[in-house]
Design a protein around this motif. Structure first.
Motif, PDB file in Angstrom:
ATOM      1  N   SER A  89      16.260  17.192  13.088  1.00  0.00           N
ATOM      2  CA  SER A  89      15.022  17.537  13.786  1.00  0.00           C
ATOM      3  C   SER A  89      13.799  16.723  13.400  1.00  0.00           C
ATOM      4  CB  SER A  89      14.706  19.033  13.558  1.00  0.00           C
ATOM      5  OG  SER A  89      15.804  19.851  13.900  1.00  0.00           O
ATOM      6  N   LEU A  90      13.794  16.100  12.237  1.00  0.00           N
ATOM      7  CA  LEU A  90      12.553  15.516  11.732  1.00  0.00           C
ATOM      8  C   LEU A  90      12.546  13.995  11.688  1.00  0.00           C
ATOM      9  CD1 LEU A  90      11.856  17.998   8.787  1.00  0.00           C
ATOM     10  CD2 LEU A  90      10.930  18.056  11.111  1.00  0.00           C
ATOM     11  N   LYS A  91      13.623  13.356  12.131  1.00  0.00           N
ATOM     12  CA  LYS A  91      13.667  11.901  12.061  1.00  0.00           C
ATOM     13  C   LYS A  91      12.614  11.244  12.950  1.00  0.00           C
ATOM     14  CE  LYS A  91      18.020  11.637  13.058  1.00  0.00           C
ATOM     15  NZ  LYS A  91      19.369  11.115  13.335  1.00  0.00           N
ATOM     16  N   SER A  92      12.231  11.937  14.009  1.00  0.00           N
ATOM     17  CA  SER A  92      11.248  11.376  14.929  1.00  0.00           C
ATOM     18  C   SER A  92       9.806  11.651  14.517  1.00  0.00           C
ATOM     19  CB  SER A  92      11.481  11.939  16.342  1.00  0.00           C
ATOM     20  OG  SER A  92      11.349  13.357  16.337  1.00  0.00           O
ATOM     21  N   VAL A  93       9.620  12.459  13.484  1.00  0.00           N
ATOM     22  CA  VAL A  93       8.269  12.775  13.019  1.00  0.00           C
ATOM     23  C   VAL A  93       7.698  11.575  12.269  1.00  0.00           C
ATOM     24  CG1 VAL A  93       6.882  14.315  11.580  1.00  0.00           C
ATOM     25  CG2 VAL A  93       8.833  15.219  12.862  1.00  0.00           C
ATOM     26  N   GLN A  94       6.410  11.305  12.458  1.00  0.00           N
ATOM     27  CA  GLN A  94       5.773  10.199  11.767  1.00  0.00           C
ATOM     28  C   GLN A  94       5.898  10.378  10.258  1.00  0.00           C
ATOM     29  OE1 GLN A  94       1.737   9.963  13.093  1.00  0.00           O
ATOM     30  NE2 GLN A  94       2.267   9.384  15.186  1.00  0.00           N
ATOM     31  N   PRO A  95       6.314   9.340   9.539  1.00  0.00           N
ATOM     32  CA  PRO A  95       6.513   9.453   8.083  1.00  0.00           C
ATOM     33  C   PRO A  95       5.277   9.954   7.355  1.00  0.00           C
ATOM     34  CG  PRO A  95       7.414   7.391   8.894  1.00  0.00           C
ATOM     35  CD  PRO A  95       6.679   8.004  10.029  1.00  0.00           C
ATOM     36  N   ARG A  96       4.088   9.443   7.738  1.00  0.00           N
ATOM     37  CA  ARG A  96       2.883   9.868   7.043  1.00  0.00           C
ATOM     38  C   ARG A  96       2.656  11.369   7.186  1.00  0.00           C
ATOM     39  NH1 ARG A  96      -2.967   8.027   9.012  1.00  0.00           N
ATOM     40  NH2 ARG A  96      -2.146   5.934   8.647  1.00  0.00           N
ATOM     41  N   LYS A  97       2.816  11.883   8.382  1.00  0.00           N
ATOM     42  CA  LYS A  97       2.602  13.310   8.610  1.00  0.00           C
ATOM     43  C   LYS A  97       3.594  14.149   7.819  1.00  0.00           C
ATOM     44  CE  LYS A  97       1.641  14.515  12.756  1.00  0.00           C
ATOM     45  NZ  LYS A  97       1.726  14.822  14.205  1.00  0.00           N
ATOM     46  N   LEU A  98       4.837  13.708   7.769  1.00  0.00           N
ATOM     47  CA  LEU A  98       5.866  14.450   7.052  1.00  0.00           C
ATOM     48  C   LEU A  98       5.608  14.438   5.542  1.00  0.00           C
ATOM     49  CD1 LEU A  98       8.434  16.033   7.623  1.00  0.00           C
ATOM     50  CD2 LEU A  98       9.740  13.931   7.366  1.00  0.00           C
ATOM     51  N   ILE A  99       5.252  13.278   5.010  1.00  0.00           N
ATOM     52  CA  ILE A  99       4.983  13.164   3.576  1.00  0.00           C
ATOM     53  C   ILE A  99       3.744  13.961   3.199  1.00  0.00           C
ATOM     54  CG2 ILE A  99       4.340  11.542   1.747  1.00  0.00           C
ATOM     55  CD1 ILE A  99       6.151   9.478   3.114  1.00  0.00           C
ATOM     56  N   GLU A 100       2.726  13.949   4.055  1.00  0.00           N
ATOM     57  CA  GLU A 100       1.528  14.747   3.801  1.00  0.00           C
ATOM     58  C   GLU A 100       1.855  16.233   3.742  1.00  0.00           C
ATOM     59  OE1 GLU A 100      -2.054  12.124   5.881  1.00  0.00           O
ATOM     60  OE2 GLU A 100      -0.963  13.620   7.038  1.00  0.00           O
ATOM     61  N   THR A 101       2.708  16.675   4.645  1.00  0.00           N
ATOM     62  CA  THR A 101       3.097  18.091   4.676  1.00  0.00           C
ATOM     63  C   THR A 101       3.825  18.486   3.403  1.00  0.00           C
ATOM     64  OG1 THR A 101       3.274  18.022   7.100  1.00  0.00           O
ATOM     65  CG2 THR A 101       4.377  19.839   5.967  1.00  0.00           C
ATOM     66  N   ILE A 102       4.731  17.621   2.945  1.00  0.00           N
ATOM     67  CA  ILE A 102       5.464  17.902   1.705  1.00  0.00           C
ATOM     68  C   ILE A 102       4.504  17.945   0.520  1.00  0.00           C
ATOM     69  CG2 ILE A 102       7.231  17.032   0.134  1.00  0.00           C
ATOM     70  CD1 ILE A 102       8.613  15.779   2.574  1.00  0.00           C
ATOM     71  N   LEU A 115      -5.015  15.650  -4.214  1.00  0.00           N
ATOM     72  CA  LEU A 115      -5.851  14.452  -4.181  1.00  0.00           C
ATOM     73  C   LEU A 115      -5.237  13.287  -3.390  1.00  0.00           C
ATOM     74  CD1 LEU A 115      -7.364  14.357  -7.797  1.00  0.00           C
ATOM     75  CD2 LEU A 115      -8.457  15.088  -5.673  1.00  0.00           C
ATOM     76  N   PRO A 116      -3.927  12.982  -3.533  1.00  0.00           N
ATOM     77  CA  PRO A 116      -3.373  11.852  -2.780  1.00  0.00           C
ATOM     78  C   PRO A 116      -3.485  11.994  -1.263  1.00  0.00           C
ATOM     79  CG  PRO A 116      -1.889  12.474  -4.564  1.00  0.00           C
ATOM     80  CD  PRO A 116      -2.928  13.538  -4.481  1.00  0.00           C
ATOM     81  N   LEU A 117      -3.682  13.216  -0.773  1.00  0.00           N
ATOM     82  CA  LEU A 117      -3.795  13.407   0.668  1.00  0.00           C
ATOM     83  C   LEU A 117      -5.017  12.697   1.240  1.00  0.00           C
ATOM     84  CD1 LEU A 117      -2.833  17.192   0.931  1.00  0.00           C
ATOM     85  CD2 LEU A 117      -1.419  15.216   1.499  1.00  0.00           C
ATOM     86  N   PHE A 118      -6.027  12.473   0.414  1.00  0.00           N
ATOM     87  CA  PHE A 118      -7.248  11.828   0.888  1.00  0.00           C
ATOM     88  C   PHE A 118      -7.078  10.321   1.082  1.00  0.00           C
ATOM     89  CE2 PHE A 118      -8.733  15.690  -1.264  1.00  0.00           C
ATOM     90  CZ  PHE A 118      -9.542  16.235  -0.265  1.00  0.00           C
ATOM     91  N   SER A 119      -5.995   9.756   0.548  1.00  0.00           N
ATOM     92  CA  SER A 119      -5.744   8.327   0.716  1.00  0.00           C
ATOM     93  C   SER A 119      -4.401   8.059   1.389  1.00  0.00           C
ATOM     94  CB  SER A 119      -5.789   7.620  -0.648  1.00  0.00           C
ATOM     95  OG  SER A 119      -4.814   8.162  -1.529  1.00  0.00           O
ATOM     96  N   SER A 120      -3.889   9.044   2.107  1.00  0.00           N
ATOM     97  CA  SER A 120      -2.573   8.897   2.742  1.00  0.00           C
ATOM     98  C   SER A 120      -2.580   7.885   3.882  1.00  0.00           C
ATOM     99  CB  SER A 120      -2.074  10.252   3.263  1.00  0.00           C
ATOM    100  OG  SER A 120      -2.983  10.780   4.218  1.00  0.00           O
ATOM    101  N   SER A 121      -3.759   7.391   4.260  1.00  0.00           N
ATOM    102  CA  SER A 121      -3.839   6.375   5.315  1.00  0.00           C
ATOM    103  C   SER A 121      -3.193   5.068   4.865  1.00  0.00           C
ATOM    104  CB  SER A 121      -5.300   6.135   5.708  1.00  0.00           C
ATOM    105  OG  SER A 121      -6.068   5.715   4.591  1.00  0.00           O
ATOM    106  N   TRP A 122      -2.892   4.947   3.580  1.00  0.00           N
ATOM    107  CA  TRP A 122      -2.193   3.757   3.094  1.00  0.00           C
ATOM    108  C   TRP A 122      -0.769   3.688   3.630  1.00  0.00           C
ATOM    109  CZ3 TRP A 122      -3.446   2.386  -2.714  1.00  0.00           C
ATOM    110  CH2 TRP A 122      -4.824   2.173  -2.829  1.00  0.00           C
ATOM    111  N   ILE A 123      -0.230   4.816   4.055  1.00  0.00           N
ATOM    112  CA  ILE A 123       1.117   4.849   4.626  1.00  0.00           C
ATOM    113  C   ILE A 123       1.018   4.581   6.115  1.00  0.00           C
ATOM    114  CG2 ILE A 123       3.181   6.261   4.973  1.00  0.00           C
ATOM    115  CD1 ILE A 123       2.357   7.914   2.604  1.00  0.00           C
ATOM    116  N   TYR A 125       0.828  -1.208   0.000  1.00  0.00           N
ATOM    117  CA  TYR A 125       0.000   0.000   0.000  1.00  0.00           C
ATOM    118  C   TYR A 125       0.865   1.262   0.000  1.00  0.00           C
ATOM    119  CZ  TYR A 125      -4.081  -2.912   1.013  1.00  0.00           C
ATOM    120  OH  TYR A 125      -5.088  -3.835   0.941  1.00  0.00           O
ATOM    121  N   SER A 126       1.963   1.215   0.744  1.00  0.00           N
ATOM    122  CA  SER A 126       2.847   2.394   0.802  1.00  0.00           C
ATOM    123  C   SER A 126       3.447   2.694  -0.568  1.00  0.00           C
ATOM    124  CB  SER A 126       3.970   2.160   1.826  1.00  0.00           C
ATOM    125  OG  SER A 126       3.448   2.033   3.129  1.00  0.00           O
ATOM    126  N   ILE A 127       3.954   1.657  -1.243  1.00  0.00           N
ATOM    127  CA  ILE A 127       4.560   1.857  -2.557  1.00  0.00           C
ATOM    128  C   ILE A 127       3.511   2.299  -3.573  1.00  0.00           C
ATOM    129  CG2 ILE A 127       5.771   0.726  -4.459  1.00  0.00           C
ATOM    130  CD1 ILE A 127       7.139  -1.054  -2.420  1.00  0.00           C
TER     131      ILE A 127
END
Length: 340
Positions: free
Chosen positions: A196-209, A322-330, A141-143
């Motif tokens: 500073s950002l290694k501890s941030v959840q990957p999904r949250k960081l990718i969504e922000t980008i 649009l991909p932000l609406f399905s980011s729960s796959w990460i 799902y992530s890929i």
């Protein structure tokens, strides 16, 4: 070999077909080297004596080293392109590649301390292990989301480049500075992530980008409409800063995602999985490029008419959201333990 061959044949009226063939070989070699690099980083990140799999330190270091090379390369290329002929440029960079090749083959592979695979392990077994890894939902799902997040965006990069160079008549030096600025920002991103950002959840960081990319695309709409120009911001300043950042922003989420995949990947198929990921991303960029061409054509954007470009950029921004609406796959958090 490709670049130096182009130099040798350049004086004999090389055809566009021949030139394209050698450039294809050049890109093929670069792709193989890049995938091998990603595989080595992934494997070393999961080695027994390395803590980089959990911290992302190795990936961050490789990212920063690549950014430094990008800054130096763009500065060198920008300074040389106005002073030397294209043939001289191909000779110079071809010799740089030869030097890189000689340095690479001088490094004993055993010095990398990579995991040893049994001699009887073949391609079929590697494909079997890759298939098993891709059957894990958190990996598949992530890929799928990551590739789709690129493929769904109609790339108008080429259209914007033509608009800036042919319509606005922006000097090539400005575009070169823009690329250097983008590489500097990429370097800063690697440093900030590592500190500073290694501890941030990957999904949250990718969504922000992903959201930031869309915001920059909306900013491009204002740029094409001349809003910034009316505010007193020169086109050259906007191109150096905003266009330079947006060009590299597409790749920012690769760093946290590659670290996430390295954590989720079962031991023994890191290289194969990273090769698959980068292949999926490459395919996504191809789809994105074709969608961009189709969109520009549909909106009637031509070399003399850019009236439909603002709408195209706005559609591009919406597609980026649009991909932000399905980011729960990460996965919403980093794996606490290594997948064996």
């Amino acid at each position: 070999m490709s670049w130096l061959t182009i130099v040798i044949l350049s004086q004999s009226n090389i055809s566009i077909v021949t030139l394209s063939f050698y450039l294809l070989l050049s890109n093929l070699g670069a792709s193989v080297a890049e995938v091998a690099n990603d595989a080595i980083v992934a494997e070393m990140g999961k080695s027994e004596n390395s803590q980089s799999a959990s911290s992302g330190e190795l990936q961050s270091f490789v990212w920063m080293a690549s950014s430094v090379g990008g800054v130096l390369g763009n500065l060198l290329g920008g300074a040389a392109i106005d002073r030397f002929s294209p043939q001289s440029m191909f000779i110079f960079f071809g010799l740089l590649l030869v030097l890189q090749f000689l340095i690479t083959i001088s490094v004993p592979e055993r010095s990398l301390n990579l995991p040893k695979s049994p001699s009887n392990v073949g391609i079929r077994k590697q494909l079997s292990e890759l298939s098993a890894a891709l059957q894990k939902p958190e990996i598949a799902y992530s890929i799928a989301w990551f590739a789709a997040s690129y493929a769904i965006i109609p790339a108008l990069t080429g259209t914007m480049f033509f608009y800036q160079t042919q319509y606005l008549k922006i000097d090539a030096a400005v575009l070169g500075i823009s690329k250097v600025f983008g590489q500097v920002v990429t370097l800063l991103w690697g440093i900030i992530y590592n500190r500073s950002l290694k501890s941030v959840q990957p999904r949250k960081l990718i969504e922000t980008i992903q959201a930031t990319m869309a915001v920059f695309m909306i900013s491009d709409v204002l740029f094409v409409k001349g809003i910034y120009r009316q505010m007193g911001v020169p086109d050259s300043i906007y191109i150096v800063v905003f266009s330079g950042v947006l060009e590299v922003l597409f790749f920012f989420k690769i760093l946290p995602f590659s670290i996430l995949i390295a954590q989720l990947c079962p031991r023994g198929c890191e290289g194969s999985l990273m090769a698959f990921v980068m292949s999926a991303v490459a395919l996504a960029f191809i789809v994105s490029g074709y969608l961009g061409v189709a969109l520009a054509s549909y909106l009637g954007v031509t070399g003399n008419d850019f009236s439909g470009l603002p709408l195209g950029l706005l559609i591009q921004a919406v597609c980026t959201f649009l991909p932000l609406f399905s980011s729960s796959w990460i996965p919403d958090q980093k794996s606490k333990t290594r997948t064996e």
